[in-house]
Design an enzyme around this catalytic site. Structure first.
Site, PDB file in Angstrom:
ATOM      1  N   ARG A 173       0.838  -1.236   0.151  1.00 12.01           N
ATOM      2  CA  ARG A 173       0.043  -0.094  -0.348  1.00 12.01           C
ATOM      3  C   ARG A 173       1.060   1.230   0.002  1.00 12.01           C
ATOM      4  O   ARG A 173       0.479   2.065  -0.786  1.00 12.01           O
ATOM      5  CB  ARG A 173      -0.724   0.014   1.198  1.00 12.01           C
ATOM      6  CG  ARG A 173      -2.025   0.905   0.991  1.00 12.01           C
ATOM      7  CD  ARG A 173      -1.930   2.286   1.799  1.00 12.01           C
ATOM      8  NE  ARG A 173      -1.358   2.029   3.080  1.00 12.01           N
ATOM      9  CZ  ARG A 173      -0.510   3.092   3.547  1.00 12.01           C
ATOM     10  NH1 ARG A 173      -0.194   4.087   2.798  1.00 12.01           N
ATOM     11  NH2 ARG A 173      -0.072   2.992   4.720  1.00 12.01           N
ATOM     12  N   PHE A 215       8.981  10.956  -3.017  1.00 17.20           N
ATOM     13  CA  PHE A 215       8.479  12.146  -2.561  1.00 17.20           C
ATOM     14  C   PHE A 215       9.400  12.617  -1.412  1.00 17.20           C
ATOM     15  O   PHE A 215       9.472  11.755  -0.427  1.00 17.20           O
ATOM     16  CB  PHE A 215       6.933  12.053  -1.799  1.00 17.20           C
ATOM     17  CG  PHE A 215       6.384  13.315  -1.594  1.00 17.20           C
ATOM     18  CD1 PHE A 215       5.884  14.212  -2.525  1.00 17.20           C
ATOM     19  CD2 PHE A 215       6.451  13.564  -0.181  1.00 17.20           C
ATOM     20  CE1 PHE A 215       5.114  15.318  -2.139  1.00 17.20           C
ATOM     21  CE2 PHE A 215       5.803  14.895   0.170  1.00 17.20           C
ATOM     22  CZ  PHE A 215       5.297  15.615  -0.710  1.00 17.20           C
ATOM     23  N   ILE A 219      12.655   7.606   2.791  1.00 17.43           N
ATOM     24  CA  ILE A 219      11.843   7.918   1.500  1.00 17.43           C
ATOM     25  C   ILE A 219      11.438   6.649   0.827  1.00 17.43           C
ATOM     26  O   ILE A 219      12.428   5.892   0.464  1.00 17.43           O
ATOM     27  CB  ILE A 219      12.689   8.912   0.651  1.00 17.43           C
ATOM     28  CG1 ILE A 219      13.109   9.963   1.462  1.00 17.43           C
ATOM     29  CG2 ILE A 219      11.818   9.090  -0.478  1.00 17.43           C
ATOM     30  CD1 ILE A 219      12.064  10.914   1.910  1.00 17.43           C
ATOM     31  N   THR A 220      10.224   6.333   0.845  1.00 19.30           N
ATOM     32  CA  THR A 220       9.685   4.827   0.333  1.00 19.30           C
ATOM     33  C   THR A 220       9.880   5.369  -1.309  1.00 19.30           C
ATOM     34  O   THR A 220       9.388   6.291  -1.741  1.00 19.30           O
ATOM     35  CB  THR A 220       8.073   4.776   0.443  1.00 19.30           C
ATOM     36  OG1 THR A 220       7.885   4.652   2.008  1.00 19.30           O
ATOM     37  CG2 THR A 220       7.694   3.818  -0.095  1.00 19.30           C
ATOM     38  N   CYS A 239      -0.578  17.544  -0.210  1.00 12.44           N
ATOM     39  CA  CYS A 239      -0.133  16.085  -0.751  1.00 12.44           C
ATOM     40  C   CYS A 239      -0.361  15.074   0.354  1.00 12.44           C
ATOM     41  O   CYS A 239      -0.808  13.850   0.230  1.00 12.44           O
ATOM     42  CB  CYS A 239       1.148  16.000  -1.363  1.00 12.44           C
ATOM     43  SG  CYS A 239       1.560  16.991  -2.756  1.00 12.44           S
ATOM     44  N   GLN A 254     -15.722 -17.987  26.697  1.00 14.64           N
ATOM     45  CA  GLN A 254     -16.160 -16.504  26.812  1.00 14.64           C
ATOM     46  C   GLN A 254     -15.271 -15.428  26.582  1.00 14.64           C
ATOM     47  O   GLN A 254     -15.282 -14.326  25.923  1.00 14.64           O
ATOM     48  CB  GLN A 254     -16.956 -16.146  28.134  1.00 14.64           C
ATOM     49  CG  GLN A 254     -18.302 -17.031  28.312  1.00 14.64           C
ATOM     50  CD  GLN A 254     -18.694 -16.790  29.570  1.00 14.64           C
ATOM     51  OE1 GLN A 254     -18.260 -16.006  30.501  1.00 14.64           O
ATOM     52  NE2 GLN A 254     -19.701 -17.571  30.052  1.00 14.64           N
ATOM     53  N   GLU A 286       3.707  10.300   8.079  1.00 13.04           N
ATOM     54  CA  GLU A 286       2.861  11.300   7.402  1.00 13.04           C
ATOM     55  C   GLU A 286       1.935  11.696   8.714  1.00 13.04           C
ATOM     56  O   GLU A 286       0.615  11.900   8.537  1.00 13.04           O
ATOM     57  CB  GLU A 286       1.729  10.336   6.391  1.00 13.04           C
ATOM     58  CG  GLU A 286       2.771   9.988   5.115  1.00 13.04           C
ATOM     59  CD  GLU A 286       1.932   9.370   4.181  1.00 13.04           C
ATOM     60  OE1 GLU A 286       0.634   9.593   3.943  1.00 13.04           O
ATOM     61  OE2 GLU A 286       2.406   8.524   3.280  1.00 13.04           O
ATOM     62  N   PHE A 343       1.155  24.091  18.628  1.00 11.81           N
ATOM     63  CA  PHE A 343       2.340  23.314  17.924  1.00 11.81           C
ATOM     64  C   PHE A 343       3.459  24.199  18.317  1.00 11.81           C
ATOM     65  O   PHE A 343       4.639  23.666  18.282  1.00 11.81           O
ATOM     66  CB  PHE A 343       2.032  23.743  16.441  1.00 11.81           C
ATOM     67  CG  PHE A 343       1.286  22.606  15.749  1.00 11.81           C
ATOM     68  CD1 PHE A 343       1.579  21.288  15.565  1.00 11.81           C
ATOM     69  CD2 PHE A 343      -0.370  22.770  15.710  1.00 11.81           C
ATOM     70  CE1 PHE A 343       0.816  20.201  14.987  1.00 11.81           C
ATOM     71  CE2 PHE A 343      -0.985  21.802  15.182  1.00 11.81           C
ATOM     72  CZ  PHE A 343      -0.438  20.635  15.117  1.00 11.81           C
TER      73      PHE A 343
END
Length: 389
Positions: A95, A134, A168-169, A243, A284, A368, A388
């Protein structure tokens, strides 16, 4: 009306015939081309057939599938989500290959690129002929991309890039990289052919998660690019962050695929594994675990459906994507851990998918957008106060 234990809430009723066809096509492909081999790939720590797999994924329309034109399928957000679910039910690494290709690299070029960039790259990326990556995250700057050190300076009409990107994939197998860098004008994106002098992508080894996936560092040492390499339609962090939102949406679905795989393994095991003279599924405590797993799994899929319909209607907000990623990945990990307890010692064996999915999801949890970042996105939305900084 008969009851289907595999579709506890009747969620298939929410899908039209075309959506079911997309789901079934991707499920069949993953069952034939990934599931018989992925445990071995994971154990070896490599994805040896990645270029061939990319072409096959292109052939079934899974690369950049929610984009319009340039050889892309123009699928709906729900169709794309269903594909992500089926791919991650096989393995998170598969994926990730599709998400980085379509939702990050291709999406950036499609949304922010020039017509020449789109025509040059998108058709070949949609077919799987060219793999993309990316480059945003850096060795010292993950959750804080505004502090990136990669810099692009003008030299006449050219640009010269220097810097490093990390985790980085697809990096070392990519033919093109979308790289984000600071400039005097602000953050800009650059389309970088990976055969450009000064560009290299050493593969990262010794991973204990996403092992059936290519992960690399990007090294940019005086990479000289023509003026036409810059993405012309965006300046600032809104470019890469938009993105990421698109890719995070795919994770909302995909994480439920990993959870479903573990849940189904646990159900089957509980019905066949005997202890004290009867299947453990007759006890159970085991049934309570299965019931809780089923509730969270189907709630997560229902949430993904809802967000997909909102995206198709043009009404999905980034805060809602954060809601989905935070909930679904966190619950998917808990489902995996509970499934492991049902399988006992067998839960750690690669004969079953449990531990592979559990370790993969540890990466999905933080890439991500970490848990903390999504909590703060929601906190700001709830209070109007920015925590932040």
């Amino acid at each position: 009306m008969s009851f289907d234990p595999a579709d506890l809430l009747g969620l298939d009723d929410l899908l039209d015939p075309e959506e079911l066809a997309v789901r079934d096509t991707v499920r069949s492909w993953a069952g034939d081309r990934v599931l018989p081999y992925v445990a071995e790939w994971y154990e070896r720590g490599e994805l040896p057939e990645i270029r061939g797999l990319a072409r096959e994924l292109g052939a079934i329309g899974a690369l950049g599938m929610s984009l319009e034109g340039y050889g892309c399928a123009g699928a709906s957000a729900v169709q794309y989500g269903l594909a992500c679910l089926e791919l991650e039910a096989a393995d998170s690494g598969i994926r990730s290959l599709v998400s980085v290709q379509g939702s990050l690299a291709m999406y950036a070029i499609h949304r922010f690129g020039s017509e020449e960039q789109k025509r040059t790259w998108l058709p070949r990326m949609a077919s799987g002929e060219v793999i993309g990556c990316f480059g945003l995250t850096e060795p010292d700057h993950g959750s804080d991309p505004a502090s990136m050190r990669t810099y692009a300076k003008r030299d006449g009409s050219d640009w010269v890039l220097d810097g490093r990107k990390m985790w980085i994939t697809n990096g070392s197998v990519a033919g093109v990289a979308v790289v984000w860098a600071r400039t005097e004008e602000g953050v800009r994106g650059f389309v970088v052919p990976t055969d450009t002098a000064g560009f290299s992508a050493p593969e990262i080894k010794h991973k204990w998660s996403l092992r059936a996936s290519v992960t690399s560092e990007l090294v940019l040492d005086g990479v000289r690019l023509p003026a036409g390499a810059v993405l012309p339609e965006v300046t600032g962090l809104k470019g890469p962050l938009s993105c990421l939102s698109h890719a995070r949406y795919g994770i909302v679905w995909g994480s439920m695929g990993a959870a479903r795989s573990c849940f189904e393994s646990a159900v089957e095991y509980a019905k066949t594994r005997e202890q004290f003279g009867k299947p453990i599924g007759a006890f159970q405590l085991t049934q309570a675990k299965l019931a809780d797993m089923a509730v969270e799994l189907h709630k997560g899929i229902l949430l993904a459906h809802h967000l997909g319909r909102r995206m198709d209607a043009g009404r999905l907000r980034p805060e809602q994507i954060s809601f989905g990623k935070l909930n679904n990945v966190r619950e998917a990990i808990e489902i995996c851990r509970t499934a492991r307890t049902i399988l006992g010692a067998n839960g750690i064996s690669l004969e079953y998918p449990i531990m592979r999915h559990a370790t993969n999801l540890e990466s999905v949890l933080t890439y991500e957008g970490t848990v903390e970042m999504h909590q703060l996105v929601l906190g700001k939305a709830l209070t109007g106060l920015d925590a932040f900084r």
